[in-house]
Design a protein around this motif. Structure first.
Motif, short mmCIF file in Angstrom:
data_model
loop_
_atom_site.label_atom_id
_atom_site.label_comp_id
_atom_site.label_asym_id
_atom_site.label_seq_id
_atom_site.Cartn_x
_atom_site.Cartn_y
_atom_site.Cartn_z
N GLN A 160 0.81 -1.22 0.00
CA GLN A 160 0.00 0.00 0.00
C GLN A 160 0.85 1.27 0.00
O GLN A 160 0.31 2.37 -0.05
N ASN A 161 2.16 1.08 0.03
CA ASN A 161 3.11 2.17 -0.25
C ASN A 161 2.82 3.44 0.55
O ASN A 161 2.78 4.54 0.01
N ARG A 162 2.60 3.27 1.85
CA ARG A 162 2.05 4.36 2.66
C ARG A 162 2.97 5.57 2.79
O ARG A 162 2.49 6.70 2.81
N LYS A 163 4.28 5.34 2.89
CA LYS A 163 5.19 6.50 3.01
C LYS A 163 5.07 7.41 1.78
O LYS A 163 5.00 8.63 1.91
N THR A 165 2.55 7.49 -0.49
CA THR A 165 1.21 8.07 -0.66
C THR A 165 0.94 9.17 0.35
O THR A 165 0.31 10.18 0.03
N GLU A 166 1.45 9.01 1.58
CA GLU A 166 1.24 10.05 2.60
C GLU A 166 2.02 11.32 2.24
O GLU A 166 1.50 12.43 2.37
N PHE A 167 3.25 11.15 1.76
CA PHE A 167 4.03 12.32 1.34
C PHE A 167 3.33 13.01 0.16
O PHE A 167 3.21 14.24 0.13
N LYS A 169 0.22 13.00 -0.61
CA LYS A 169 -1.00 13.67 -0.14
C LYS A 169 -0.67 15.02 0.51
O LYS A 169 -1.33 16.03 0.24
N GLN A 170 0.36 15.02 1.34
CA GLN A 170 0.79 16.29 1.99
C GLN A 170 1.14 17.34 0.95
O GLN A 170 0.89 18.53 1.13
N LEU A 214 -9.66 5.61 -2.58
CA LEU A 214 -8.54 6.27 -1.89
C LEU A 214 -8.01 7.46 -2.69
O LEU A 214 -7.09 8.14 -2.25
N TYR A 216 -6.81 7.24 -5.91
CA TYR A 216 -5.80 6.86 -6.88
C TYR A 216 -6.45 6.58 -8.24
O TYR A 216 -7.58 6.10 -8.30
#
Length: 267
Positions: A160-163, A165-167, A169-170, A214, A216
């Motif tokens: 889910q590649n969260r790092k 995707t969160e960056f 999003k920011q 989400l 994407y």
């Protein structure tokens, strides 16, 4: 900048196979097609699009610049070659397919060359693919986040590649998911099968709907009319919070695409 939420991928499809897939998809109502220089199918995609006779203005075509063409002197000529193959005057989106291995060509040089291509009208939008956070920062520093339409990355229930995707999003940077069905592995997962049964949907529709919910974009590929049609119905499927939470729990950092000598330092 708007990236269509749903489109057709053409990775690993060539010659008559890709022509059939693209033509069938266009007949079914697809209007977004994703290709790349390294797929060696741009000419076949161009043939399929031309023969279907759909107005160019209705289509959204993405291609990607291969690593050998990332330098300032090579990028634009290579994109012009892609346009010739695709039988079009412009593409809607051009991505750096992979970061230059060992930073042989800097992110800044490639991004500025992409911006020059955009200014020439060869591409409507530009973006990146397979960029981890550190390289996303370099791309943003080079041309500004407002000029980066998307980062196309491997993203599926098991990665889910969260790092990243969160960056993103920011920063307000859009994400496109490739390999969303995890080479079909996600369709065999018991959690996803149960959610599909609950909604009277297919497992593929559930996974694609999850990614789109989400925020994407997704670009699944298929050679079968039935699957192309069925996948498209994912646009209408709405999952509830419980479904989304269950799929969120499936993340196991299982990366399927990491070519030796090509992959960057993943987050």
């Amino acid at each position: 900048m708007i990236i269509p939420a749903f489109g057709l991928g053409t990775f690993r499809l060539q010659d008559d196979v890709v022509i059939h897939s693209v033509k069938t998809a266009l007949e079914l109502g697809y209007r977004t097609i994703d290709t790349a220089q390294i797929y060696e199918n741009e000419a076949a995609v161009g043939k399929a699009i031309t023969e279907n006779g759909i107005a160019r203005s209705e289509l959204f075509i993405t291609t990607k610049i291969w690593i050998e063409n990332l330098s300032a002197e090579k990028l634009i000529p290579s994109l012009k070659e892609s346009l010739k193959k695709l039988r079009t005057d412009y593409v809607d989106l051009t991505l750096i397919h992979w970061p230059s291995p060992g930073s042989a060509v800097s992110v800044e040089e490639s991004m500025r060359a992409l911006m020059a291509a955009k200014e020439l009208g060869l591409t409507q939008q530009i973006g990146i693919s397979n960029f981890p956070v550190a390289l996303m920062e370099e791309a943003i520093a080079a041309v500004g986040v407002e000029n980066i339409a998307t980062n196309q990355i491997e993203l599926h229930p098991f990665l889910q590649n969260r790092k990243v995707t969160e960056f993103a999003k920011q920063q307000g940077l859009h994400i496109t998911s490739y390999m969303t069905l995890a080479y079909g592995e996600a369709l065999k997962d018991d959690v996803i099968i149960a959610i599909a049964e609950k909604h009277q949907a297919t497992p593929a529709q559930v996974v694609l709907a999850w990614a789109m919910q989400l925020g994407y974009a997704v670009i699944p590929s298929s050679t079968k009319r039935e699957n192309l049609s069925s996948n498209m119905a994912a646009i209408e499927l709405k999952l509830d919070e419980d479904d989304m939470a269950k799929i969120a729990s499936l993340d196991r950092q299982q990366r399927l695409v990491s070519p030796e000598g090509l992959a960057p330092n993943w987050d």
